[in-house]
Write a protein that holds these residues in place. Structure first.
Motif, mmCIF file in Angstrom:
data_model
loop_
_atom_site.group_PDB
_atom_site.id
_atom_site.type_symbol
_atom_site.label_atom_id
_atom_site.label_comp_id
_atom_site.label_asym_id
_atom_site.label_seq_id
_atom_site.Cartn_x
_atom_site.Cartn_y
_atom_site.Cartn_z
ATOM 1 N N GLU A 184 1.006 -1.310 0.471
ATOM 2 C CA GLU A 184 0.117 0.095 -0.149
ATOM 3 C C GLU A 184 0.905 1.749 0.064
ATOM 4 O O GLU A 184 1.998 0.702 0.386
ATOM 5 N N THR A 205 1.794 3.542 1.863
ATOM 6 C CA THR A 205 1.715 4.093 2.962
ATOM 7 C C THR A 205 2.739 5.433 2.889
ATOM 8 O O THR A 205 3.287 5.762 1.952
ATOM 9 N N GLU A 206 2.619 5.960 4.616
ATOM 10 C CA GLU A 206 3.419 7.841 3.980
ATOM 11 C C GLU A 206 4.519 7.129 4.722
ATOM 12 O O GLU A 206 6.020 7.594 3.614
ATOM 13 N N GLU A 218 -11.334 4.493 -2.036
ATOM 14 C CA GLU A 218 -10.838 3.863 -1.171
ATOM 15 C C GLU A 218 -8.849 4.862 -0.394
ATOM 16 O O GLU A 218 -8.603 5.163 0.301
ATOM 17 N N THR A 219 -8.257 3.577 -1.148
ATOM 18 C CA THR A 219 -6.563 3.072 -1.082
ATOM 19 C C THR A 219 -6.217 4.593 -1.926
ATOM 20 O O THR A 219 -5.821 5.150 -0.923
ATOM 21 N N ILE A 256 -7.492 7.718 -2.432
ATOM 22 C CA ILE A 256 -8.570 9.069 -1.354
ATOM 23 C C ILE A 256 -7.540 8.535 -0.075
ATOM 24 O O ILE A 256 -6.870 10.318 0.596
ATOM 25 N N ARG A 257 -7.078 7.432 0.765
ATOM 26 C CA ARG A 257 -6.299 7.355 1.764
ATOM 27 C C ARG A 257 -5.080 7.883 1.538
ATOM 28 O O ARG A 257 -4.271 8.885 2.105
ATOM 29 N N ALA A 258 -4.064 7.381 0.516
ATOM 30 C CA ALA A 258 -2.615 7.824 -0.446
ATOM 31 C C ALA A 258 -2.960 9.644 -0.430
ATOM 32 O O ALA A 258 -1.857 9.999 -0.457
ATOM 33 N N LEU A 261 -4.265 11.891 0.976
ATOM 34 C CA LEU A 261 -4.496 13.167 2.214
ATOM 35 C C LEU A 261 -3.010 12.927 2.229
ATOM 36 O O LEU A 261 -2.444 13.613 3.408
ATOM 37 N N THR A 262 -2.460 11.823 2.730
ATOM 38 C CA THR A 262 -1.190 11.640 3.318
ATOM 39 C C THR A 262 -0.262 12.830 2.713
ATOM 40 O O THR A 262 0.793 12.999 3.410
#
Length: 625
Positions: A81, A83-84, A106-107, A109-111, A113-114
């Motif tokens: 994924e 991730t940060e 969703e994957t 959008i989450r990435a 935002l990070t």
């Protein structure tokens, strides 16, 4: 440039950025043991999986689930994924743009935002299927970037967030391929523009179209030599190139038969069938004849005769007891006519109700329809393609096997004929008038269904233009070559959605001003929308002075600019000497003496080096560029 994804679009996008724009790319993909997600329908995607394995296995060093290694002038980062930690290993803090093209909204959008928190000035490109949610996410991320960087968030700002759908970006190319036989298209301001190679007649120049983009290589010359392609030639070079092939820009349009308008009132003649209309006309004739006969027999006033006939017709008048025999006979005939009128009136009411009920239902292909496009599949891709074709006023007949398909509502709203049935069954394509169609566009989610439909359509009409949507590029290439060899005189195109969507995603990563790219032999022409303000090469210069041969050329002027950007300019003053393309805010054929003002926004064609100079960026060198 950083690209994160888990399917063929990520690989194609990375290749587009590297091969067309010459950018340094870092590709973030899942681990090799995870592989590519299994397909929902159709055969196994062995070709894409092999491509995935070749790119991922090249990363020879791994640490903590995220490792980078140069591969073919690019980098590959292995991670499950984004991730940060993974984004940090990919260098997002130093990157110019990031594309998140995972198959899960969703994957992405989450990435996003990070990534926006790690680098507020990063250009973000997201792949989202939910378009309404995408609009809100785009506004949210742009607002966050504006607060963090102090930018005003205007469209000209280098920091931007763009939400795209592969279905939306592939639809214009598929529509243009079905109509014009090419996917070399650029979409701008609601128009579809295509690049066409023209071979002039002996001793003559080819027609220029909207603009002459390039002069092709001479026969037998290497594309990199002095006789190679000449991009954006001036008028003198075009005149001197008699007998040499050219690449010109044209608007994709359709001049064939039209379907009825998508919306509007139901015509009165469509309420009743032809047989019922003749029956009503016959009954009216009988009433008139009876009224005339009563007038002649009794000598009453003509209006009184007509009134008495209607009373007898509806059995309202008193019996003609004691009246002359002629009057009695006419009363009996009027009563008999009234009995015959009842079933005719009942049929008229039922037909009218049925017409209104089916006005919002699926239509059947009209008799005599020809020159249309047969569209197979009304799923995610098919619905977008249908909308694009109808925006071009092209008649379409859809074929769909699922009565609950998402695109049926769109077809019903646009009043497009639909044939419900399995396209692999005999008689379904015939019901769609395939023998009189202009093209077949197969965009179902199953490769085998698309291929089977294309082969069957070719057996019905060998010269039919066929466009196939296939999953991976290698399979699409193999199908294209085989069909072209079997039917050399027919136009055949096979396209994968990732192949068609990648240029739009790549253009968004380069900045919102990029409209698209069109290859010319081994070189590339970019199309961009740019504000004149802040560019000394354009501002205050005439169209002729702003043209630099081999670098850039102003093609059109955007007339739909906010009034607030034109302070001090009288209404109509800036455009009194130009004319817009119908249905568009773009003005073509600009006079060479027209002065470009700082409040103008123009559409131009440029080479990679020319666009980099206009944007104040230093172009990267690449062999063969």
């Amino acid at each position: 440039m950083v690209v994160c994804g888990d399917d063929g679009l990520a690989h194609r996008l990375a290749a587009e950025l590297r091969g067309v724009y010459g950018e340094q790319v870092t590709l973030v993909v899942p681990p090799a043991d995870r592989g590519v997600r299994p397909p929902v329908v159709g055969r196994a995607r062995a070709t894409t999986a092999a491509l995935f394995d070749r790119m991922v296995n090249a990363a020879v060093s791994r640490a903590n689930g995220a490792a980078a290694e140069p591969v073919a002038n690019a980098q590959v980062v292995e991670a499950a994924e984004a991730t940060e930690e993974v984004l940090g290993a990919a260098g997002v803090e130093r990157a110019a743009a990031l594309a998140l093209v995972y198959d899960d909204d969703e994957t992405n959008i989450r990435a996003a935002l990070t990534a926006r928190r790690l680098n507020p000035r990063l250009r973000l490109v997201l792949r989202l299927y939910n378009r309404r949610l995408g609009q809100h996410i785009e506004e949210l991320l742009d607002q966050a970037a504006a607060l963090a960087t102090g930018d005003d968030g205007s469209p000209g700002s280098d920091t931007s967030t763009t939400v795209l759908s592969d279905a939306d970006t592939a639809a214009p190319a598929l529509a243009a391929t079905a109509v014009a036989g090419t996917s070399k298209v650029v979409q701008t301001d609601g128009l579809l523009l295509r690049a066409v190679e023209r071979t002039p007649l002996a001793g003559q120049l080819a027609r220029p179209g909207l603009a002459t983009l390039a002069l092709l290589s001479t026969d037998g010359a290497d594309s990199g030599g002095e006789q190679g392609p000449e991009l954006l030639p001036d008028a003198a070079a075009v005149r001197a190139a008699t007998g040499r092939g050219t690449v010109v820009l044209e608007q994709v349009s359709y001049a064939g038969p039209q379907l009825p308008p998508a919306r509007g009132a139901v015509a009165f003649s469509s309420l009743f069938s032809r047989r019922l209309r003749w029956s009503l006309a016959g009954m009216v004739g009988c009433v008139v004849a009876l009224a005339v006969a009563l007038w002649l027999v009794t000598g009453v006033h003509p209006l009184s005769a007509f009134y008495l006939t209607l009373l007898d017709l509806f059995a309202i008048d008193n019996p003609a007891i004691g009246e002359p025999v002629g009057r009695q006979i006419l009363q009996l005939l009027s009563g008999l006519t009234g009995l015959l009128l009842l079933p005719v009136l009942l049929a008229a009411v039922l037909e009218a109700l049925g017409t209104f009920r089916t006005a919002g239902a699926l239509r059947k292909p009209p008799r005599g329809l020809g020159g249309h496009v047969v569209l197979l599949g009304l799923g995610k891709i098919g619905t977008r393609v249908l909308t694009r074709l109808r925006e071009l006023h092209i008649p379409v007949v859809c074929v769909e096997s699922d009565p609950e398909a998402r695109g049926l509502a769109t077809a019903r709203r646009l009043r497009v004929p639909v044939v419900l049935g399995d396209v692999t069954q005999e008689g379904v394509l015939e019901a769609a008038k395939i023998h009189r169609a202009h093209a077949l566009l197969a965009v179902t989610s199953a490769d085998t269904t698309n291929l089977e439909a294309a082969l069957y359509a070719r057996s019905v009409r060998p010269d039919l233009r066929v466009v196939l949507r296939l999953y991976d590029d290698d399979f699409a290439t193999a199908v294209y070559r085989t069909l072209r060899a079997a039917h050399p005189r027919a136009s055949t195109r096979s396209r994968s959605v990732s192949h068609l969507a990648a240029p739009a995603f790549a253009g968004a990563m380069m900045g919102r001003q990029i409209l698209g790219a069109i290859p010319v032999e081994r070189r590339v022409l970019l199309f961009a929308a740019m504000d004149v303000a802040g560019h000394p090469q354009l501002e205050g210069k005439t169209v002729a002075e702003a043209f630099r041969a081999g670098a850039w050329r102003v093609l059109a002027l955007d007339t739909r600019v906010l009034d607030g950007r034109r302070e001090g300019v009288a209404a109509g003053e800036a455009y009194e000497d130009v004319r817009a393309v119908s249905g568009s805010g773009l003005v073509w054929d600009l006079p060479e003496g027209r002065v470009l003002k700082g409040s103008d926004r123009v559409v131009l064609a440029a080479t990679r080096r020319g666009l980099a100079e206009l944007s104040g960026r230093r172009p990267r060198e690449r062999a063969g560029a």
